[in-house]
Design an enzyme around this catalytic site. Structure first.
Site, PDB file in Angstrom:
ATOM      1  NE  ARG A 123       4.077  -1.424  -3.617  1.00 10.14           N
ATOM      2  CZ  ARG A 123       4.285  -0.135  -3.885  1.00 10.14           C
ATOM      3  NH1 ARG A 123       4.452   0.731  -2.901  1.00 10.14           N
ATOM      4  NH2 ARG A 123       4.306   0.285  -5.136  1.00 10.14           N
ATOM      5  CG  HIS A 176      -2.442   3.091  -2.802  1.00  9.79           C
ATOM      6  ND1 HIS A 176      -1.777   3.299  -1.615  1.00  9.79           N
ATOM      7  CD2 HIS A 176      -1.700   3.724  -3.761  1.00  9.79           C
ATOM      8  CE1 HIS A 176      -0.703   4.044  -1.841  1.00  9.79           C
ATOM      9  NE2 HIS A 176      -0.620   4.294  -3.126  1.00  9.79           N
ATOM     10  CG  HIS A 231      -1.484   8.966  -3.768  1.00  9.25           C
ATOM     11  ND1 HIS A 231      -0.638   9.445  -4.732  1.00  9.25           N
ATOM     12  CD2 HIS A 231      -0.997   7.750  -3.411  1.00  9.25           C
ATOM     13  CE1 HIS A 231       0.311   8.558  -4.967  1.00  9.25           C
ATOM     14  NE2 HIS A 231       0.123   7.513  -4.167  1.00  9.25           N
ATOM     15  CG  ASP A 239       7.126   4.333  -3.959  1.00  9.76           C
ATOM     16  OD1 ASP A 239       6.468   4.857  -3.035  1.00  9.76           O
ATOM     17  OD2 ASP A 239       6.630   3.554  -4.786  1.00  9.76           O
ATOM     18  CD  GLU A 252       1.743   8.270  -1.038  1.00  9.81           C
ATOM     19  OE1 GLU A 252       1.088   7.239  -0.755  1.00  9.81           O
ATOM     20  OE2 GLU A 252       2.676   8.286  -1.872  1.00  9.81           O
TER      21      GLU A 252
END
Length: 323
Positions: free
Chosen positions: A78, A103, A173, A230, A288
């Site tokens: 982000r 992304h 991803h 996350d 990631e």
């Protein structure tokens, strides 16, 4: 080996490249640089697909938001308020995650068709991202090379140059499920990260680097992953010129292991708690490798600026084994 995988509505063909070596079989699509399938054996020698993917192109076109297996750019993760300053100018991006850019924007690299050419034991994808694409400055010429080594490890090497100062942060991803099916929350994770970047309600970093000691973010000793993650972890090794091992994921039932080595300073752990049909929440775990989220607005974070005359290089290696 390359074969036709599908055709977009404008007639553009999408091809699937199949690589096989060292007990690993991987499929890579020219659409989005997607790792569609990755098959490895368990401790009994039984092979299963350990990444989430769709059987046909339509699956990726109708369910784009999970970014299954995709090559993410120009900026992975982000950027707050979909804008950033660079050399005295402020660049406005395409917001696609509330007020933020996620992304790479609405039409990121994951939704583009890439050129492809064979290389030894692999395939090289390439494309030119024009100046202004999704609001990012500078023309960017990027390649992503997928190869399998003799042990069956998947190596993804990125390289890029620009004709004007820009920002770049690239990742893959893939969602891993080493059992081949079911919920992945029981996998065990070891992660060489003593700190992470706390986030606000919009998942934007607050700017601090917080110690993981005594918290649910401490994976320095292998333990079950669970759910509710996350978050970007600050890898202890920092930025390196060659990939160094930073993580190991293990499925006790099948015995499969995944090791992750990278040149990147961060790793986003995402437990896929928001996956929807045809998958279920927690069916995969994304690891990631990347620079930190919102780095363009955080000068205290490792820089993601690329300038003319420089060459961006990033490399991540996914190794597979059993125990």
């Amino acid at each position: 080996m390359s074969e036709l995988f599908g055709t977009l509505s404008d007639g553009t063909e999408v091809h699937r490249w199949t690589l096989e070596r060292g007990g690993t079989r991987v499929e890579v699509l020219t659409y989005g640089g997607i790792v569609r399938s990755l098959q490895v054996p368990d401790r009994e020698g039984r092979t299963a697909d350990v990444v989430l993917g769709f059987p046909d192109l339509d699956g990726y076109l109708t369910h784009p938001e999970p970014y299954l297996g995709a090559l993410i750019g120009r900026y992975a993760n982000r950027i707050a308020h979909a804008r950033f300053p660079l050399d005295g100018s402020v660049y406005a991006l395409e917001p696609n995650d509330g007020p933020n850019c996620l992304h790479g924007g609405v039409l990121g690299f994951d939704k583009r068709v890439w050129g492809a050419e064979p290389v030894e034991h692999g395939v090289r994808l390439s494309r030119t991202s024009p100046h202004g694409e999704e609001g990012f400055p500078g023309r960017l010429d990027l390649s992503a090379t997928y190869t399998l080594d003799a042990s069956g490890a998947l190596r993804i090497a990125y390289e890029a140059v620009t004709d004007a100062p820009t920002m770049i942060n690239i990742t893959n991803h893939s969602y891993f499920n080493l059992a081949g099916a079911g919920h992945a929350g029981g996998h065990e994770l070891r992660l060489a990260a003593s700190r992470f970047t706390p986030v606000d309600a919009g998942l934007i970093p607050t700017g601090t680097l917080e110690d993981v000691t005594g918290s649910r973010f401490d994976f320095r000793t292998s333990r079950k992953v669970g759910s509710g993650y996350d978050h970007n972890f600050v890898l202890d090794k920092g930025v390196t010129s060659a990939p160094e091992e930073v993580a190991e994921l293990h499925d006790p039932a099948s015995g499969r292991t995944l090791t992750v080595a990278t040149t990147e300073p961060g790793l986003q752990l995402y437990t896929a708690d928001h996956l929807s049909e045809p998958f279920a929440p927690g069916d995969g775990i994304a690891l990631e490798t990347q620079h930190f989220p919102d780095s363009p607005n955080r000068p205290e974070f490792p820089s993601t600026v690329l300038r003319p005359g420089e060459v961006f290089r990033s490399e991540t290696v996914y190794g597979f084994g059993v125990r």
